[in-house]
Each structure stands twice: as structure tokens, then as C-alpha cells.
Design an enzyme around this catalytic site. Structure first.
Site, PDB file in Angstrom:
ATOM      1  N   TYR A 113     -18.753   7.661   5.675  1.00 21.70           N
ATOM      2  CA  TYR A 113     -17.496   6.939   6.122  1.00 21.70           C
ATOM      3  C   TYR A 113     -17.874   5.665   4.997  1.00 21.70           C
ATOM      4  O   TYR A 113     -17.207   4.579   4.485  1.00 21.70           O
ATOM      5  CB  TYR A 113     -16.884   6.650   6.934  1.00 21.70           C
ATOM      6  CG  TYR A 113     -15.666   5.911   6.881  1.00 21.70           C
ATOM      7  CD1 TYR A 113     -13.877   6.267   6.730  1.00 21.70           C
ATOM      8  CD2 TYR A 113     -15.385   4.193   7.201  1.00 21.70           C
ATOM      9  CE1 TYR A 113     -12.978   6.095   6.736  1.00 21.70           C
ATOM     10  CE2 TYR A 113     -14.638   4.252   7.018  1.00 21.70           C
ATOM     11  CZ  TYR A 113     -12.995   4.996   6.637  1.00 21.70           C
ATOM     12  OH  TYR A 113     -11.814   4.127   6.691  1.00 21.70           O
ATOM     13  N   TYR A 129     -10.116   1.322  11.325  1.00 19.47           N
ATOM     14  CA  TYR A 129     -10.369   2.559  11.699  1.00 19.47           C
ATOM     15  C   TYR A 129     -11.893   2.946  12.668  1.00 19.47           C
ATOM     16  O   TYR A 129     -12.133   1.777  12.451  1.00 19.47           O
ATOM     17  CB  TYR A 129     -11.157   4.102  10.280  1.00 19.47           C
ATOM     18  CG  TYR A 129     -11.395   5.619  11.104  1.00 19.47           C
ATOM     19  CD1 TYR A 129     -10.479   6.527  11.646  1.00 19.47           C
ATOM     20  CD2 TYR A 129     -12.780   5.575  10.617  1.00 19.47           C
ATOM     21  CE1 TYR A 129     -10.937   7.504  12.115  1.00 19.47           C
ATOM     22  CE2 TYR A 129     -13.024   6.849  10.317  1.00 19.47           C
ATOM     23  CZ  TYR A 129     -11.754   8.542  11.572  1.00 19.47           C
ATOM     24  OH  TYR A 129     -12.526   9.566  12.076  1.00 19.47           O
ATOM     25  N   ALA A 169      -5.995   8.484   0.168  1.00 18.34           N
ATOM     26  CA  ALA A 169      -6.475   7.765   0.393  1.00 18.34           C
ATOM     27  C   ALA A 169      -7.975   8.727   1.536  1.00 18.34           C
ATOM     28  O   ALA A 169      -8.851   8.150   1.261  1.00 18.34           O
ATOM     29  CB  ALA A 169      -7.235   6.409   0.564  1.00 18.34           C
ATOM     30  N   GLY A 196       0.728  -1.243  -0.379  1.00 16.74           N
ATOM     31  CA  GLY A 196      -0.262   0.054  -0.118  1.00 16.74           C
ATOM     32  C   GLY A 196       1.212   1.248   0.102  1.00 16.74           C
ATOM     33  O   GLY A 196       0.268   2.711   0.688  1.00 16.74           O
ATOM     34  N   SER A 206       1.726   8.328   2.431  1.00 16.38           N
ATOM     35  CA  SER A 206       0.998   6.995   3.000  1.00 16.38           C
ATOM     36  C   SER A 206       1.390   6.365   4.170  1.00 16.38           C
ATOM     37  O   SER A 206       2.812   6.793   4.516  1.00 16.38           O
ATOM     38  CB  SER A 206       1.408   5.961   1.491  1.00 16.38           C
ATOM     39  OG  SER A 206       0.975   6.457   0.481  1.00 16.38           O
ATOM     40  N   ILE A 207       0.219   6.064   5.159  1.00 17.45           N
ATOM     41  CA  ILE A 207       1.643   5.197   6.028  1.00 17.45           C
ATOM     42  C   ILE A 207       1.761   4.031   5.837  1.00 17.45           C
ATOM     43  O   ILE A 207       3.393   4.252   6.579  1.00 17.45           O
ATOM     44  CB  ILE A 207      -0.001   4.937   7.127  1.00 17.45           C
ATOM     45  CG1 ILE A 207      -0.560   5.744   7.951  1.00 17.45           C
ATOM     46  CG2 ILE A 207       0.651   3.844   8.482  1.00 17.45           C
ATOM     47  CD1 ILE A 207      -1.536   5.746   8.082  1.00 17.45           C
ATOM     48  N   ASP A 217      -2.188  -7.619  -7.323  1.00 18.75           N
ATOM     49  CA  ASP A 217      -3.850  -6.803  -7.474  1.00 18.75           C
ATOM     50  C   ASP A 217      -3.482  -8.167  -5.962  1.00 18.75           C
ATOM     51  O   ASP A 217      -4.206  -8.547  -6.497  1.00 18.75           O
ATOM     52  CB  ASP A 217      -4.610  -7.415  -8.025  1.00 18.75           C
ATOM     53  CG  ASP A 217      -5.913  -6.915  -8.401  1.00 18.75           C
ATOM     54  OD1 ASP A 217      -6.459  -6.873  -7.215  1.00 18.75           O
ATOM     55  OD2 ASP A 217      -6.354  -7.103  -9.235  1.00 18.75           O
ATOM     56  N   VAL A 218      -4.514  -7.319  -5.272  1.00 16.84           N
ATOM     57  CA  VAL A 218      -4.847  -8.192  -4.089  1.00 16.84           C
ATOM     58  C   VAL A 218      -6.237  -8.500  -3.673  1.00 16.84           C
ATOM     59  O   VAL A 218      -6.315  -9.578  -3.133  1.00 16.84           O
ATOM     60  CB  VAL A 218      -4.781  -7.260  -2.919  1.00 16.84           C
ATOM     61  CG1 VAL A 218      -3.656  -6.052  -2.210  1.00 16.84           C
ATOM     62  CG2 VAL A 218      -5.403  -5.879  -2.742  1.00 16.84           C
TER      63      VAL A 218
END
Length: 271
Positions: A160, A150, A201, A15, A21-22, A66-67
Site C-alpha cells: 500500500y 483504509y 483505484a 470522486g 466508484s464508491i 483539481d483538489v
């Protein structure tokens, strides 16, 4: 500051799109602490992002996957083990996408084809990654697997949308796999419930600035930023947290345990 907490450890990080990005921050911190890394992201993200810059900085190969595609995931696990010359010590799942949010569809009027895609990318992919690693016996004993989530998995954040449902499923998958991986070879599995964080994101969520401001006012320590989250992830990948598993760990400055703060009360009284 490096304490060599991950010296000799090897892991896969999903990711990392750009330096917001984290996952990008986690890769840098893990490298700083002595770990070897394989970076991965979806083919479209590899084209759109800046992952090659990160790969060069930490001397890591990039293996696209591709996950949602089991063949891609199996290939990623196999190639990573081949690259490292042995099993893997840690995996970070930092993947999420909602087509409904992108298209502006409210929770009360979802496109269900989009919803299924959201679930596949944002949560079922976590199951697929762990299933591949489990079946291929790719994880070292006492390894660590983490995913980012989250608090919308537990509380209502109207904008969300179905990502809240996806995060709830992600957390459930972590618990279930934590049991099976723990029994097999002491691998621990956790989710990290992070403060709202300004990433590519995160910034796409309607009302995100309001999320950030409210969470800041409701958190005794303030919002945890991406760098702080990366530090926390390092501790979960280290041997210092060997018996922490099947947990949803709040990394949010105290937001999740706070009913109200004086700052919020004062702000409401002014209105």
C-alpha cells in the site's frame, strides 16, 4: 429502499469516476434518499470517466475541480452554494492517488516528489476543501463531512506504500477539523475505513486480489461492498448520527477487531 433520510439536504460528492466508484454509489443512494447533489472530479477524471452519465441519472450539475488547487476548490464551493440557493449539508471526499504505486516504487525506495503529490491529492486536499467551506461559511448547522480511508493507516500493508501514510494524515485532519467545525456550527467530520473494495483505484494496488481474499476470510460478516458502504455514508449524512464526529469508523465486516478466524487457521494447517 427510500426512507427520505436526506430529504431536502444538499451536498457535494468528490470522486465519482465510473459505476465501480464508491462515490458513484453514494451519489445514487443520496439521490434516492431525497438529496440534491453537485458532482465534482479532477479535469482529467472528467475526461476519462463516465460522470456525465451519473449526472444525468440524478439530475446533478458537474463542476470540475483539481483538489490540489485552492482556486478550483473555492470556485466549487461558491458555485455549489449558488446552484443550491443556500448552504450545503454534506460533503464526501473520495479522492486518492499514488504516483509511486503507479510507477511500481516500493515504500523503501520512494520518489519524494511523487510522495508530496500523493499527500496533496489524497489527504491535504481534504483540509483544503474543509478550509474553503469553513471560511466561506458554506455549511449548514449540523452538517456532515466524510472521507474514505483504509485500515492501512493503522496496520502495515507493504504494497500500500505511502498511501498508508496519506490515509493516516487524512484521519488526523478529520479529527482536527471535527473540533473546529463542531465549535463553529455543529458540523461533524468522520472518516470511514472501508473493506478492500474493487474500484478503479483499489484494483491498482499490487496484490489487491490477495487483500480481498484475506479480508473476506478474516471478517465474520465478510467484506462490505461499495453499495453497503454507500448505505453507511447515507446514515452519516442523515440527522440520525448528529453526535458522531471526529471518529474513524470501521465499515469492514468486523475485520478490524478480529485476531484470527477458524477459516484462516484451517487454511494455514493445510499448507
Amino acid at each position: 429502499m427510500s426512507h427520505n433520510l436526506l430529504q431536502g439536504k444538499k451536498g457535494i460528492i468528490f470522486g465519482a469516476l465510473n459505476d465501480q466508484s464508491i462515490a458513484w454509489k453514494v451519489a445514487l443512494k443520496c439521490h434516492e434518499q431525497g438529496a440534491g447533489i453537485v458532482l465534482t472530479n479532477a479535469p482529467i477524471a472528467l475526461r476519462m470517466g463516465e460522470i456525465n452519465k451519473l449526472a444525468e441519472a440524478i439530475n446533478a450539475p458537474v463542476i470540475g475541480a483539481d483538489v490540489t488547487n485552492l482556486s478550483d476548490i473555492n470556485n466549487l464551493i461558491e458555485k455549489s452554494v449558488e446552484h443550491f440557493g443556500g448552504k450545503i449539508d454534506f460533503i464526501l471526499h473520495s479522492v486518492g492517488m499514488s504516483m509511486n504505486m503507479r510507477k511500481g516504487n516500493p515504500y523503501t525506495d520512494l520518489n519524494y516528489d511523487f510522495t508530496l503529490k500523493t499527500m496533496d491529492i489524497s489527504s491535504i486536499s481534504f483540509h483544503k476543501v474543509m478550509q474553503a467551506a469553513y471560511q466561506k461559511d458554506a455549511m449548514n448547522d449540523w452538517g456532515s463531512i466524510a472521507a474514505l480511508t483504509y485500515i492501512a493507516a493503522q496496520r502495515v500493508f507493504p504494497d500500500y506504500s505511502e498511501m498508508a501514510d496519506a490515509k493516516a494524515l487524512l484521519e488526523s485532519i478529520a479529527r482536527s477539523w471535527g473540533y473546529h467545525f463542531g465549535i463553529k456550527n455543529k458540523v461533524r467530520v468522520n472518516t470511514i475505513s472501508q473493506s478492500p473494495t474493487r474500484t478503479t483505484a483499489g484494483g491498482g494496488v499490487k496484490g489487491f486480489d490477495g487483500f480481498m481474499d484475506f479480508a473476506e476470510k478474516m471478517s465474520p460478516l465478510g467484506n462490505a461492498d461499495a453499495d453497503a458502504c454507500a448505505d453507511y455514508v447515507v446514515t452519516l449524512f442523515s440527522d440520525l448520527t448528529r453526535y458522531v464526529t471526529m471518529q474513524n469508523l470501521f465499515h469492514d465486516g468486523g475485520y478490524s477487531s478480529t485476531g484470527v478466524t477458524q477459516t484462516v487457521i484451517q487454511q494455514m494447517e493445510k499448507q
